[in-house]
Design an enzyme around this catalytic site. Structure first.
Site, PDB file in Angstrom:
ATOM      1  N   SER A 154       0.291  -2.664   0.600  1.00 33.08           N
ATOM      2  CA  SER A 154      -0.554  -3.754   0.114  1.00 33.08           C
ATOM      3  C   SER A 154      -1.051  -3.394  -1.282  1.00 33.08           C
ATOM      4  O   SER A 154      -0.730  -2.327  -1.806  1.00 33.08           O
ATOM      5  CB  SER A 154      -1.748  -3.939   1.046  1.00 33.08           C
ATOM      6  OG  SER A 154      -2.635  -2.848   0.882  1.00 33.08           O
ATOM      7  N   LYS A 155      -1.837  -4.284  -1.842  1.00 28.93           N
ATOM      8  CA  LYS A 155      -2.401  -4.107  -3.191  1.00 28.93           C
ATOM      9  C   LYS A 155      -3.058  -2.732  -3.373  1.00 28.93           C
ATOM     10  O   LYS A 155      -3.042  -2.168  -4.459  1.00 28.93           O
ATOM     11  CB  LYS A 155      -3.456  -5.191  -3.455  1.00 28.93           C
ATOM     12  CG  LYS A 155      -2.844  -6.479  -3.931  1.00 28.93           C
ATOM     13  CD  LYS A 155      -2.796  -6.502  -5.457  1.00 28.93           C
ATOM     14  CE  LYS A 155      -1.786  -7.501  -5.961  1.00 28.93           C
ATOM     15  NZ  LYS A 155      -0.859  -6.958  -6.930  1.00 28.93           N
ATOM     16  N   ARG A 156      -3.643  -2.244  -2.283  1.00 25.90           N
ATOM     17  CA  ARG A 156      -4.317  -0.945  -2.336  1.00 25.90           C
ATOM     18  C   ARG A 156      -3.375   0.153  -2.807  1.00 25.90           C
ATOM     19  O   ARG A 156      -3.787   1.152  -3.369  1.00 25.90           O
ATOM     20  CB  ARG A 156      -4.797  -0.550  -0.926  1.00 25.90           C
ATOM     21  CG  ARG A 156      -6.177  -0.975  -0.585  1.00 25.90           C
ATOM     22  CD  ARG A 156      -6.609  -0.442   0.767  1.00 25.90           C
ATOM     23  NE  ARG A 156      -5.605  -0.621   1.801  1.00 25.90           N
ATOM     24  CZ  ARG A 156      -5.015   0.372   2.442  1.00 25.90           C
ATOM     25  NH1 ARG A 156      -5.308   1.615   2.147  1.00 25.90           N
ATOM     26  NH2 ARG A 156      -4.135   0.120   3.390  1.00 25.90           N
ATOM     27  N   GLY A 159      -1.127  -0.099  -5.019  1.00 29.13           N
ATOM     28  CA  GLY A 159      -0.643  -0.318  -6.386  1.00 29.13           C
ATOM     29  C   GLY A 159       0.061  -1.661  -6.482  1.00 29.13           C
ATOM     30  O   GLY A 159      -0.181  -2.551  -5.664  1.00 29.13           O
TER      31      GLY A 159
END
Ligand code: GLU
Length: 453
Positions: free
Chosen positions: A226-228, A230
């Site tokens: 996920s966005k976490r 990168g």
């Protein structure tokens, strides 16, 4: 492969919903379908699943197509839009109604909180719902093997909603059949949809395609990517300066391996070796360090004439001011082995691009703390200023002679010089730096620093 399969044209599809940018997981699905088609000389159909009117956006569709093209994943024929096929879905649903396998019901449209929206304009007709028969459904998955599901866990399936739009599972079966799809390769998150789709195939008497569900992509901490972790969209990787060839190579190894530990592979070799049957049934891990390594290997393999225009796209007009093409190429050459992405060049080689150099004066003072350093640097500056030619060879000779004369090590001149000229403590060969910066800028930077020490 048996004879029948050999004779049958392989047709696969990539079916994105234009509700977001193309992310790594979808790009991998697209890539595996593309590789499968190209390996077997088949066709890749692009189908746009745009029946979610609220979330589908033209901007996302365009970006998905751009990202696919940028990655080099071409498709056969024109993209097919589901929104242009509403009549077909309705007619097909009616067939099941006529066969007594479905029923109509007054549909409701609910808002996000679950309240019925009364008198909604979008309720244009009754919903058509498929009666799910009781049975055990078997999927012979190309990746996971045999999977059995008891249909009693599946509730009756809406085919056409009250707003006239089809549901995903229903439209998918109609389309995959119409488009002659032989193999459905998609993410594991669709495994729970496959039994529902198989029930539709059976109800219509259509031959179902083969299915291969590709495991999820996890971040390094083993949670779902996920966005976490990168960047997640292809667009972000493009903007950061990853090469499409490197990204394709890297993504191809997310869940697949050629079986001989090879990692850097040309796309031609990947096509040659790709088989859906070699896709692993365990989740793949997205390792950014590996991607960076791979991208740097692809950068290193490019010759300077190819790399320079690619890097230029990451530079502003003012970065290039006063820099001729030949010098830029020389600088690019110096950094080819030092950058992991095209975007890093500007940051790493910034001191060649700007006339004025920013650095931490405190760090400069620390470097200059040793006795006599200022005097020595002044002498070195004067030696440089006396040089007629300002080349790698001349500057090196001048520095080494002076160090000998002053009875100091060459490093005592090299280290502070590097900081004065580049604002950094590491970088490419210092004599390359002298030559490429040129006498004027070198002397200016020395003068500025000497005022501070
Ligand atoms: N539109 C679906 C998605 O983007 C496609 C699923 C499928 O390949 O059947 O996940």
């Amino acid at each position: 492969m048996n004879l029948l399969q050999e004779m049958q044209e392989i047709r696969v599809r990539f079916a994105p919903s234009p509700t977001g940018y193309l992310h790594i997981g979808s790009a991998r699905t697209a890539l595996f379908n593309w590789l499968y088609a190209r390996h077997l000389n088949g066709k890749l159909i692009l189908r746009i699943e745009d029946t979610d009117l609220e979330r589908s956006k033209k901007e996302f569709l365009e970006e998905i197509l751009d990202s696919l093209k940028w990655l080099g994943l071409n498709w056969d024929g024109e993209p097919i839009l589901q929104s242009a096929r509403l009549d077909i879905y309705r007619k097909s649903a009616k067939q099941l109604l006529d066969k007594g396998l479905a029923y109509e019901a007054q549909g409701e449209i609910r808002d996000k909180e679950g309240n019925i929206i009364k008198n909604s304009k979008r309720i244009t007709q009754k919903a058509i719902i498929f009666k799910v028969p009781q049975k055990i459904i078997t999927i012979n998955d190309l990746v996971h093997g045999k999977i059995e599901i008891d249909s009693s866990t599946i509730k009756d399936q809406v085919m056409i909603k009250s707003d006239g739009f089809p549901t995903y599972n229903f439209a998918c079966v109609i389309d995959d059949t119409d488009m002659g799809i032989t193999h459905v390769i998609r993410g594991d998150d669709h495994i729970s949809n496959t039994p529902k789709q198989l029930l539709f195939y059976e109800a219509f008497g259509f031959k179902a395609p083969e299915f291969g569900h590709v495991p999820l992509i996890l971040g390094k901490d083993r949670s779902r990517m996920s966005k976490r972790h990168g960047a997640t969209s292809i667009r972000e990787y493009k903007q950061a300066g990853y090469l499409p060839e490197a990204l394709v190579n890297f993504i191809s190894l997310l869940g697949w391996a050629p079986g001989n530990d090879r990692e850097i592979m040309s796309v031609t070799d990947i096509i040659k070796e790709f088989d859906i049957k070699n896709v692993k049934s365990v989740n793949a891990v997205f390792d950014t360090d590996k991607l960076n390594w791979m991208n740097s290997e692809y950068i290193k393999a490019l010759d300077v004439n190819t790399l320079t225009p690619l890097i230029k796209e990451f530079l502003d007009k003012e970065d290039l001011e006063g820099l001729d093409e030949l010098n830029l190429k020389k600088i690019v050459k110096l950094f080819t082995i030092r950058i992991k992405t095209l975007g890093e060049f500007k940051q790493e080689a910034g001191y060649f691009l700007k006339d004025k150099l920013e650095y931490d004066a405190g760090q400069l003072l620390k470097l200059a703390q040793r006795p006599a350093i200022k005097e020595n640097l002044i002498k070195f500056r004067d030696t440089l200023s006396g040089l007629n030619e300002f080349t790698i060879l001349n500057t090196e000779e001048a520095l080494r002679n002076l160090a000998k004369e002053l009875n100091i090590s060459a490093g005592e001149l090299i280290h502070p010089s590097r900081f004065i000229l580049t604002g950094k403590t590491v970088g490419p060969g210092i004599f390359d730096v002298f030559e490429l910066l040129g006498k004027d800028r070198v002397l200016k930077r020395f003068d500025r620093a000497l005022e501070k020490i």
